[in-house]
Motif scaffolding. Structure first.
Motif, PDB file in Angstrom:
ATOM      1  N   ASP A  49      -1.619  88.148  34.860  1.00 15.63           N
ATOM      2  CA  ASP A  49      -1.785  87.138  35.900  1.00 15.63           C
ATOM      3  C   ASP A  49      -1.995  85.782  35.227  1.00 15.63           C
ATOM      4  N   HIS A  50      -1.775  84.720  35.998  1.00 19.65           N
ATOM      5  CA  HIS A  50      -1.987  83.352  35.501  1.00 19.65           C
ATOM      6  C   HIS A  50      -1.145  83.090  34.248  1.00 19.65           C
ATOM      7  N   HIS A  51       0.134  83.425  34.354  1.00 20.72           N
ATOM      8  CA  HIS A  51       1.061  83.328  33.227  1.00 20.72           C
ATOM      9  C   HIS A  51       1.114  81.963  32.544  1.00 20.72           C
ATOM     10  N   PRO A  52       0.923  80.842  33.252  1.00 23.18           N
ATOM     11  CA  PRO A  52       0.947  79.552  32.538  1.00 23.18           C
ATOM     12  C   PRO A  52      -0.070  79.476  31.394  1.00 23.18           C
ATOM     13  N   LEU A  53      -1.144  80.245  31.484  1.00 23.48           N
ATOM     14  CA  LEU A  53      -2.121  80.265  30.393  1.00 23.48           C
ATOM     15  C   LEU A  53      -1.513  80.833  29.111  1.00 23.48           C
ATOM     16  N   ALA A  54      -0.564  81.738  29.246  1.00 23.90           N
ATOM     17  CA  ALA A  54       0.089  82.312  28.062  1.00 23.90           C
ATOM     18  C   ALA A  54       0.829  81.223  27.296  1.00 23.90           C
ATOM     19  N   MET A  55       1.432  80.305  28.033  1.00 20.15           N
ATOM     20  CA  MET A  55       2.115  79.187  27.386  1.00 20.15           C
ATOM     21  C   MET A  55       1.105  78.230  26.749  1.00 20.15           C
ATOM     22  N   ARG A  56       0.059  77.911  27.491  1.00 20.43           N
ATOM     23  CA  ARG A  56      -0.949  76.957  27.020  1.00 20.43           C
ATOM     24  C   ARG A  56      -1.621  77.429  25.734  1.00 20.43           C
ATOM     25  N   TYR A  57      -1.902  78.743  25.640  1.00 21.77           N
ATOM     26  CA  TYR A  57      -2.650  79.270  24.502  1.00 21.77           C
ATOM     27  C   TYR A  57      -1.778  79.960  23.457  1.00 21.77           C
ATOM     28  N   GLY A  58      -0.475  79.975  23.654  1.00 25.75           N
ATOM     29  CA  GLY A  58       0.415  80.599  22.674  1.00 25.75           C
ATOM     30  C   GLY A  58       0.217  82.096  22.551  1.00 25.75           C
ATOM     31  N   LEU A  59       0.025  82.766  23.687  1.00 27.03           N
ATOM     32  CA  LEU A  59      -0.179  84.206  23.664  1.00 27.03           C
ATOM     33  C   LEU A  59       1.133  84.926  23.390  1.00 27.03           C
ATOM     34  N   ARG A  60       1.030  86.198  23.035  1.00 29.82           N
ATOM     35  CA  ARG A  60       2.212  87.001  22.722  1.00 29.82           C
ATOM     36  C   ARG A  60       3.145  87.153  23.906  1.00 29.82           C
ATOM     37  N   GLY A  61       2.556  87.472  25.092  1.00 31.68           N
ATOM     38  CA  GLY A  61       3.462  87.762  26.187  1.00 31.68           C
ATOM     39  C   GLY A  61       2.859  87.687  27.563  1.00 31.68           C
ATOM     40  N   VAL A  62       3.764  87.937  28.528  1.00 32.36           N
ATOM     41  CA  VAL A  62       3.390  88.068  29.931  1.00 32.36           C
ATOM     42  C   VAL A  62       3.920  89.405  30.414  1.00 32.36           C
ATOM     43  N   LEU A  96       5.076  91.526  33.756  1.00 35.03           N
ATOM     44  CA  LEU A  96       5.520  91.373  35.129  1.00 35.03           C
ATOM     45  C   LEU A  96       5.071  92.560  35.969  1.00 35.03           C
ATOM     46  N   ASN A  97       4.735  92.270  37.216  1.00 40.65           N
ATOM     47  CA  ASN A  97       4.275  93.302  38.138  1.00 40.65           C
ATOM     48  C   ASN A  97       4.576  92.824  39.547  1.00 40.65           C
ATOM     49  N   ARG A  98       4.110  93.554  40.541  1.00 39.87           N
ATOM     50  CA  ARG A  98       4.394  93.168  41.924  1.00 39.87           C
ATOM     51  C   ARG A  98       3.764  91.824  42.300  1.00 39.87           C
ATOM     52  N   ARG A  99       2.615  91.497  41.708  1.00 38.80           N
ATOM     53  CA  ARG A  99       1.965  90.210  41.992  1.00 38.80           C
ATOM     54  C   ARG A  99       2.690  89.054  41.321  1.00 38.80           C
ATOM     55  N   ASN A 100       3.235  89.316  40.149  1.00 39.46           N
ATOM     56  CA  ASN A 100       3.875  88.283  39.335  1.00 39.46           C
ATOM     57  C   ASN A 100       5.208  88.820  38.819  1.00 39.46           C
ATOM     58  N   PRO A 101       6.262  88.750  39.636  1.00 39.72           N
ATOM     59  CA  PRO A 101       7.529  89.385  39.274  1.00 39.72           C
ATOM     60  C   PRO A 101       8.409  88.583  38.316  1.00 39.72           C
ATOM     61  N   ASN A 102       8.034  87.328  38.005  1.00 38.74           N
ATOM     62  CA  ASN A 102       8.860  86.504  37.127  1.00 38.74           C
ATOM     63  C   ASN A 102       8.007  85.792  36.085  1.00 38.74           C
ATOM     64  N   PRO A 103       8.551  85.617  34.878  1.00 38.18           N
ATOM     65  CA  PRO A 103       7.823  84.848  33.866  1.00 38.18           C
ATOM     66  C   PRO A 103       7.911  83.359  34.190  1.00 38.18           C
ATOM     67  N   PRO A 104       7.059  82.537  33.567  1.00 43.92           N
ATOM     68  CA  PRO A 104       7.170  81.097  33.761  1.00 43.92           C
ATOM     69  C   PRO A 104       8.570  80.610  33.355  1.00 43.92           C
TER      70      PRO A 104
END
Length: 180
Positions: A61-74, A76-84
């Motif tokens: 959840d809250h996929h934009p944080l993955a971009m902000r913090y340089g995380l490995r990945g996102v 996808l699930n029913r709540r969040n079906p698409n990456p940023p």
């Protein structure tokens, strides 16, 4: 690969426990899955973790944080079906049937989870959806391979069995947090 999913709720000492799982070798990746959380709460957890671990974290959840913090990945699930829109990191996805898995295999996901493989530890009444024979047939058809992670009722003691079934790894929730 051994992936640990966080408990859905936050708890005292969680950042330390995540750090220990990753630095001890018990887990290769941690999926931060907090479906009822705010972006602020997830960001606070990220800030409590050593930045050196960010390349081993995946957000549900809250996929934009993955971009902000340089995380490995996102994930996808029913709540969040698409990456940023501008996401270039790893993308994984949840599957709950062989049909969903077959569709997901047409995409370039880093890996896919298939669940529930065993009766769940953390979700009461959530039972295995597949027989051993069905899993074997799916493996022979090429649906289950190193890109598919087993989820649901998976414990650290079942990792060898998971590999023998043809999965590329395990996703563990309940067993990783049973003392918390």
């Amino acid at each position: 690969m051994i992936i640990v999913l966080t408990k859905p709720d936050f708890f005292a000492g969680e950042a330390e426990r995540i750090t220990a799982l990753l630095t001890s070798g018990k887990a290769d990746l941690i999926h931060i899955r907090k479906p009822q959380s705010s972006q602020y709460e997830v960001e606070q957890l990220l800030c409590d973790l050593p930045a050196v671990l960010y390349p081993r974290l995946v957000l549900h959840d809250h996929h934009p944080l993955a971009m902000r913090y340089g995380l490995r990945g996102v994930h996808l699930n029913r709540r969040n079906p698409n990456p940023p829109a501008d996401w270039t990191g790893a993308v994984s996805i949840s599957c709950h049937s062989f049909e969903e898995l077959a569709e997901a295999r047409k995409q370039s996901y880093a890996y896919m989870s298939l669940s529930p493989i065993f009766d769940s530890i953390s979700k009461q009444g959530y039972h295995a959806a597949f027989t051993c024979k069905q899993i074997e047939e799916a493996r022979l058809q090429g649906l289950i391979d190193e890109r598919v992670m087993a989820l649901g009722g998976v414990t650290f003691s079942k990792i060898e069995k998971i590999k023998q079934m043809g999965f590329g790894g395990a996703m563990i929730l309940g067993d990783a947090w049973k003392q918390y």
